[in-house]
Design a protein around this motif. Structure first.
Motif, short mmCIF file in Angstrom:
data_model
loop_
_atom_site.label_atom_id
_atom_site.label_comp_id
_atom_site.label_asym_id
_atom_site.label_seq_id
_atom_site.Cartn_x
_atom_site.Cartn_y
_atom_site.Cartn_z
N GLU A 1 -5.33 -17.01 0.04
CA GLU A 1 -4.36 -17.35 1.09
C GLU A 1 -3.30 -16.28 1.25
N ILE A 2 -3.21 -15.37 0.27
CA ILE A 2 -2.20 -14.31 0.27
C ILE A 2 -2.91 -12.97 0.31
N LEU B 1 3.98 -13.94 -6.97
CA LEU B 1 3.56 -15.25 -6.46
C LEU B 1 4.70 -16.26 -6.50
N TRP C 1 4.38 -19.77 -4.62
CA TRP C 1 3.08 -20.25 -5.09
C TRP C 1 3.25 -20.89 -6.47
N THR C 2 2.78 -22.12 -6.63
CA THR C 2 2.98 -22.84 -7.89
C THR C 2 1.69 -23.33 -8.53
N ARG C 3 0.56 -23.18 -7.86
CA ARG C 3 -0.70 -23.67 -8.43
C ARG C 3 -1.18 -22.76 -9.56
#
Length: 274
Positions: free
Chosen positions: A32-33, A254, A259-261
């Motif tokens: 996604e990034i 991240l 982003w935390t996943r």
């Protein structure tokens, strides 16, 4: 320049001789990034014709003489590379990244104090208008996040520089450095292309020989060292946190993007993104 798409972007400055940072980022950063790179010039090492200006990048000195010069880490002048940082950050700003990363450790720790590392991030931000982080800052933030207090450093550098430049910087950051050792083959290296030639198994075999028992964390600097591939196995073998510089740079970038996943397979740090 703002990113006008829904896709978040990371921009990274990489030493011209480094072939490891890009594949490390590409395989770890979620799809996604997107990640985009600009190279910082550090000398003639390929097949391109030499130019008079290249003479400043060569080292006509012995390894022992190089130990007395804070920029003579791997056969190139990091001062020359840092002169290219403003240009590189400005060039990357044209695609509107959300964060910029200085993806080189020796380029900012070679002075031995944190203010220089912080100044390089400021230069990037001033030249691009984009929030910027360095590899060294990322490692410090990662270790604090993981609760590190006592560390052993194992890297692809000369012991002189690890113990007289990187160790004081990490102590300034608040860590107790129990040991700082360079991989034996790298001790006399004067070629920046040799660092990426070491297979991950060499790192896996070397690190346990220098990791102090009291250390809670092992720090592996060197963005061209293939340490990311060694992190998971080393943590399982040693029972300690292992922080590699590319792992930490990806982690902090991240986090700056929100982003935390968790990301699995590259050490406990990337499983702790929240």
């Amino acid at each position: 320049m703002a990113n006008l798409t829904n896709t978040q972007r990371i921009g990274a400055l990489v030493p011209a001789t480094n072939p490891v940072v890009e594949p490390d980022f590409y395989r770890v950063v979620p799809p996604e990034i997107t990640v985009h790179f600009e190279r910082m010039w550090n000398g003639t090492w390929g097949s391109q014709p030499e130019a008079p200006a290249d003479s400043g990048h060569k080292l006509a000195m012995s390894s022992s003489e190089a130990n007395e010069i804070d920029w003579a880490l791997f056969g190139f002048d990091v001062n020359k590379m840092n002169d290219d940082v403003a240009r590189g950050a400005s060039a990357l700003s044209n695609i509107g990244p959300d964060v910029l990363v200085y993806a080189c450790t020796s380029g900012t720790w070679h002075k031995g104090y944190m203010a220089f590392d912080q100044r390089m991030a400021e230069i990037m931000e001033e030249s691009s208008g984009i929030q910027s982080i360095t590899a060294v800052t990322s490692c410090i933030a990662a270790m604090k996040h993981m609760g590190s207090r006592k560390i052993s450093i194992a890297g692809p550098y000369r012991n002189f520089h690890l113990r007289n430049r990187l160790k004081p910087l990490m102590e300034e950051a608040g860590f107790e450095v129990l040991s700082a050792d360079g991989e034996p083959w790298m001790q006399d290296s004067m070629n920046p292309r040799e660092i990426d030639a070491e297979p991950p198994q060499t790192i896996i075999d070397f690190v346990p020989t220098v990791a102090e028992e009291e250390a809670d964390t092992i720090f592996l600097p060197g963005t061209a060292w293939r340490a990311l591939d060694a992190a998971e196995e080393l943590e399982q073998r040693l029972g300690k946190t292992v922080i590699t510089v590319n792992q930490a740079s990806i982690w902090l970038a991240l986090r700056r993007l929100g982003w935390t996943r968790p990301i699995y397979g590259y050490g406990s740090l990337l499983r702790n993104l929240e």
